[in-house]
Structures are given as structure tokens and as C-alpha cells.
Scaffold this active site. Structure first.
Site, PDB file in Angstrom:
ATOM      1  CB  SER A   1      10.679   7.775  -3.775  1.00 61.39           C
ATOM      2  OG  SER A   1       9.327   8.373  -3.995  1.00 61.39           O
TER       3      SER A   1
ATOM      4  N   GLY B   1       0.745  -1.460  -0.004  1.00 64.47           N
ATOM      5  CA  GLY B   1      -0.011  -0.027  -0.055  1.00 64.47           C
ATOM      6  C   GLY B   1       0.931   1.477  -0.127  1.00 64.47           C
ATOM      7  CG  LEU B   2       4.087   1.950   2.201  1.00 64.17           C
ATOM      8  CD1 LEU B   2       5.554   1.561   2.818  1.00 64.17           C
ATOM      9  CD2 LEU B   2       3.429   3.277   3.010  1.00 64.17           C
TER      10      LEU B   2
ATOM     11  NE  ARG C   1      32.068 -17.548   3.914  1.00 58.12           N
ATOM     12  CZ  ARG C   1      31.133 -17.430   3.874  1.00 58.12           C
ATOM     13  NH1 ARG C   1      30.008 -18.007   4.027  1.00 58.12           N
ATOM     14  NH2 ARG C   1      30.769 -15.992   3.591  1.00 58.12           N
TER      15      ARG C   1
ATOM     16  CG  ASN D   1      22.005  -0.597  -9.871  1.00 56.73           C
ATOM     17  OD1 ASN D   1      22.216  -1.456 -10.432  1.00 56.73           O
ATOM     18  ND2 ASN D   1      22.509  -0.132  -8.511  1.00 56.73           N
TER      19      ASN D   1
ATOM     20  CG  HIS E   1      51.269 -15.657  31.906  1.00 61.97           C
ATOM     21  ND1 HIS E   1      50.584 -14.715  31.341  1.00 61.97           N
ATOM     22  CD2 HIS E   1      52.184 -15.966  30.870  1.00 61.97           C
ATOM     23  CE1 HIS E   1      51.110 -14.266  30.466  1.00 61.97           C
ATOM     24  NE2 HIS E   1      52.051 -15.153  29.893  1.00 61.97           N
TER      25      HIS E   1
ATOM     26  CE  LYS F   1      20.657 -10.572   7.497  1.00 64.60           C
ATOM     27  NZ  LYS F   1      21.920 -10.309   6.717  1.00 64.60           N
TER      28      LYS F   1
ATOM     29  CD  GLU G   1      23.898 -16.984   5.691  1.00 59.96           C
ATOM     30  OE1 GLU G   1      24.899 -16.159   4.678  1.00 59.96           O
ATOM     31  OE2 GLU G   1      23.077 -16.151   5.902  1.00 59.96           O
TER      32      GLU G   1
END
Length: 507
Positions: free
Chosen positions: A32, A28-29, A312, A40, A483, A199, A206
Site C-alpha cells: 500500500s 512477494g509483499l 558546493r 504522486n 590557554h 548513512k 560520497e
């Protein structure tokens, strides 16, 4: 102050930004869309008209692209309007440059939702910088990749409570929905930049699971020479039921294994993919690296996640790796094909399934321990159960069986700092650890690459070690560095320098 937004501005028109723009329009928005790269914006029409992921033609007028930043701001009502902006741009300086460009157009009440994979301290800096102007910068993790950005992502926003209250109705409409309960996969994570932190850790978990999946693939494909279509069926069965039910990464692994080349060509697409992951090494992706660094900084053991990361990194520079192959010989790093009967193979596949689950639990435990530690250190009050709830759909670490295990446990023990201490989790590990041990044993014999699964096994071993060889390490540290150490006779002690020193050798 208006509580309902009718317009939204999205900065960044790549695959994520364009997907979000279309989803906002469907909710509904008027949207822009701006991007510093004009191409792009030129590609926007292609996104809107895509036959699979595009927008209904009747809604096209609700999405407008802009190459000029001033016109983009004016489309949202200009300087004095109540503006809602979404950033979908790379981490680092890009967001700072955008903020600097639009600073004079920002006024009290404006809200910025930063949906990029941002370093949480950068997010915190921007919150502190904009807050005196009355502009709310909300740290907002958006999970699930570009497909979920289009259909509904998992969202972890944080920051100013009043601003979050204003945007939460929109985010609840926009977010993925848990198919079991219908709940939106979004929650107010907490204050400050905790949303980006959660995140970040999501992506660390992940990273660990990606490592596990790629190790199972090599064992099946290269060691047991199982054909790709059969591997696809195996993964699909794992995703359909049992401990890996609705595990997103094993689900897409099934898709990848059965995807054949197009235009009548023979063979599978995956066999054409080069064996290097470059997103960490070229700095285009930071979340996995940051998770490893944060785990070290906050003294949280996370070997499944870190082993996957360093694998990786080692894979990324293939040219250099070929020099090492020449120096050491191909045999050192080559998985060896095995000749086994069907009975052994079927038993091993079941062992592999449960080993993968056990190692995935390790990745989750390490990530959740890091969130818990950071939340305590920073005073964020992150609700671990809600983290699991928003990861039930629209994200890369979706794994229903694990979510069903962990969410109620975190509800009962919201301040737990070590997931391994929760009895039902411990029972799952005890039940499946023999399968992980067996897979690691065969993996070593077959010379398979198993960094994450072997690291997960060692993680469980040393976390559950009543008498570790670290007592000898402590003695050596005391020998050359004075130590100090604690005495066994004094009990468990604290996490601080011991009171005793032995003069092993005079200076």
C-alpha cells in the site's frame, strides 16, 4: 507475534518510495502506497508501466496507491493489525507530522522503517517517543539513489533488536547483493539511531568523492582540453581495473561524459548543466552538512569532506558569485587551458588516476574515523567491517578495490579509531601520495579548482607531521588568552589543557 509480513505500507510515493514499492512487490509483499501529494499517487501508474523500470503487469495488483491516510491504514488491516510501515519522506518535520497523524492507529508490535535521510538525533527522539507504546521505530539508511531503491539498495538499519530480527529476512531479500560473495548489503548496524548515522557518514564520504571526480573532470576537460568522449573512455578504464575498480561515481562519470543530446541535437547533455549545486544551500539535503558538523563536534579531522561541502555552498548562489567575479575579475577563478604533448598528457592522466584514488582514500578514512569515534562515544558498537561490506553494492560510494583493502583490516582491528594507523592503508598512501602531490602542483599552476584534492594532500601532511607549526599557534593562544601549553620535554602529553603559562606581556 507473527514473524512473517505479507503486507507493507510505504509512505512517500516519490521516485524512491515508488521504486521501493515495486521492489517489495517483486519480493512477494502486497504494498500500500500513500502520499500527502495526490499527484504522486496519480503518477504511480506511470511508474508501474515504465518500459525500463516498471513492474511486470502480473504484479500490478500487488501495489495500490492511496490519497486518504485512513484508507491506507485500513488496507494494512487497521488499528489492531500487525503493521509494517516504511517512510520515504524528507528529513525533519515531515516524519513527525506523519507519526502524529497515524499515532492513534499504531499499536504494540507495529514497526516503522524510516528510510529517509534523517538527522540521527531526530531518529533517536522518535525511538524514545514510540518505544513506550510498543512501536518500534527503526532508523534505516537507504543508499544508492532511486535506481537502487528500484533494483536493490544498500541498507543500514538500527534500533530495537527484536524488531530488527523480525524484518531482517525481508531486508536481506530486498537489499543489493555483493556480486563477489552473494551476501546481501544489509546489516544490523547497532542500537538506537546508529543506522542513520552510518548513512549520514556514507553521504559525507560520497560528498568528498564527488568533489574529487569533478576536479578530475575540470583538469581533463578545461585544462587539457580533452574531448568528452575521450574522458568517458578514461573514466571507464579507471572503473574497469586498478585502484578505482568498480568505483560507482567514476563509473557514472563515464556515462555522463558520453551522453549526447537527444532528438538529433548536437553536443553533450553535461554542457547544458549549470555550475551550481543547491541541495545543501536550500536545505533539501542535510547529510553532508551534518557530517561536517559532527566531525567538528567529535573532533575528527575531515577536510576532504568539508572542503567538498564548502565548494558546493560557494557554487550554489550563482548570481552572488557573478557579483564576486565582477569585483575580483574573471581570471582569478578561471581554469587555464594548457598546451602539452601526448607523452606529458598520458603521464598526467595516470598521475591523476592515482591522485584520485589517494584522495578517495582520504575521504573514506575521514568518514570511517567519524563513525568509529561516534560509536565509541555513544556505545553503539558499530562494526566497521560490516559497514564496508554493505557498501560493496547498491550504494553511491561503492569502490571494490578500497573495500577489499579496508574490510579485512577492520575485521582484524575492530576498535581502530584512526584508519591512517593501519599499516596497509599507510602503505597505499605512501605509494600514491607523490601522484597526488604532482596533480595538486599542476592544478595550482593551471588555476584549476582543486579544493578536495589539495585538502586531502594537506590532511595527509599534517596528520603525519611530527613537528607541526601549531606549536607557534599554541604560543600565541597562551600570549593573549593564557590557554597554557605543554613542554616538549614532557613527551606527547594528553588531549587536555597544558600545565604551563608564560607571561608574555603583563596586562
Amino acid at each position: 507475534m507473527a514473524n512473517t509480513f505479507t503486507k507493507i505500507g510505504v509512505i512517500g510515493a516519490g521516485s524512491m518510495g515508488s521504486g521501493m514499492a515495486m521492489l517489495f512487490a517483486e519480493n512477494g509483499l502486497d504494498v500500500s502506497l500513500y502520499d500527502i501529494k495526490g499527484e504522486n499517487i496519480d503518477n504511480l501508474a506511470g511508474h508501474l508501466n515504465d518500459p525500463q523500470s516498471g513492474l511486470a503487469s502480473s504484479l500490478h495488483q500487488k501495489v495500490t496507491g492511496y490519497k486518504d491516510l485512513t484508507q491506507f491504514i485500513q488496507s494494512l488491516g487497521g488499528k489492531d493489525a500487525d503493521k509494517l510501515l516504511v517512510f520515504s519522506i524528507p528529513h525533519g518535520s515531515a516524519a513527525d507530522k506523519v507519526i502524529e497523524q497515524i499515532r492513534d492507529s499504531l499499536t504494540m508490535g507495529d514497526i516503522i522503517l524510516d528510510g529517509g535521510n534523517e538527522w540521527y538525533k531526530n531518529a533517536q527522539h522518535r525511538q524514545n517517543e514510540l518505544q513506550p507504546r510498543g512501536v518500534s521505530y527503526l532508523s534505516m539508511g537507504v543508499s544508492g539513489g532511486y535506481q537502487s531503491a528500484r533494483r536493490g539498495p544498500s541498507i543500514s538499519p538500527s534500533g530495537d533488536p527484536a524488531a530488527l530480527e523480525r524484518v531482517m529476512p525481508l531486508l536481506e531479500k530486498f537489499a543489493a547483493k555483493d556480486p563477489k560473495t552473494g551476501k546481501p548489503c544489509v546489516t544490523n548496524v547497532g542500537p538506537g539511531p546508529s543506522g542513520h548515522y552510518v548513512k549520514m557518514v556514507h553521504n559525507g564520504i560520497e560528498q568528498g568523492i564527488l568533489g574529487i571526480v569533478n576536479e578530475t573532470w575540470e583538469l581533463l576537460y578545461k585544462c587539457l582540453h580533452t574531448d568528452l568522449d575521450t574522458i568517458s573512455s578514461i573514466y571507464k578504464k579507471w572503473e574497469d581495473q586498478g585502484e578505482l575498480k568498480r568505483n560507482f561515481l567514476f563509473g557514472i562519470a563515464a556515462d555522463i561524459c558520453r551522453r549526447r543530446k537527444e532528438n538529433g541535437q548536437s553536443g553533450h547533455v553535461v554542457n547544458e548543466v549549470q555550475d551550481k549545486v543547491v541541495q545543501d544551500a536550500d536545505d533539501s539535503e542535510g547529510t553532508g552538512f551534518w557530517t561536517v558538523v559532527e566531525a567538528a563536534n567529535r573532533h575528527v579531522s575531515a577536510p576532504t569532506i568539508s572542503s567538498a561541502h564548502f565548494f558546493r555552498i560557494a557554487s550554489s548562489d550563482r548570481a552572488q558569485r557573478m557579483q564576486v567575479v565582477e569585483a575580483l575579475g574573471e581570471g582569478i577563478g578561471a581554469a587555464r587551458k594548457q598546451h602539452v604533448d601526448e607523452k606529458f598528457k598520458n603521464e598526467f592522466i595516470e598521475d591523476l588516476r592515482l591522485a584520485a584514488y589517494c584522495a578517495t582514500l582520504a575521504s573514506f578514512a575521514q568518514g570511517m574515523n567519524l563513525i568509529a569515534r561516534a560509536s565509541k562515544d555513544e556505545g553503539w558498537g558499530v562494526n566497521l567491517a560490516r559497514c564496508i561490506q554493505i557498501w560493496r553494492e547498491g550504494c553511491i560510494i561503492r569502490s571494490e578495490y578500497i573495500a577489499d583493502l579496508l574490510e579485512p583490516l577492520y575485521e582484524k582491528a575492530p576498535e581502530v579509531l584512526n584508519t591512517l594507523t593501519l599499516p596497509p592503508v599507510a602503505e597505499e598512501i605512501r605509494r600514491t601520495l607523490p601522484h597526488l602531490q604532482k596533480v595538486v602542483k599542476y592544478g595550482l599552476e593551471w588555476n584549476a579548482h582543486i579544493p578536495t584534492m589539495s585538502a586531502s594532500l594537506e590532511y595527509f601532511k599534517y596528520c603525519a607531521g611530527k613537528h607541526l607549526p601549531s606549536q607557534f599557534m599554541e604560543a600565541e593562544l597562551d600570549y593573549f588568552g593564557a590557554h597554557n601549553y605543554d613542554l616538549k620535554s614532557e613527551g606527547d602529553g594528553e588531549v587536555k589543557k597544558g600545565k604551563h603559562h608564560h607571561e608574555w606581556k603583563p596586562a
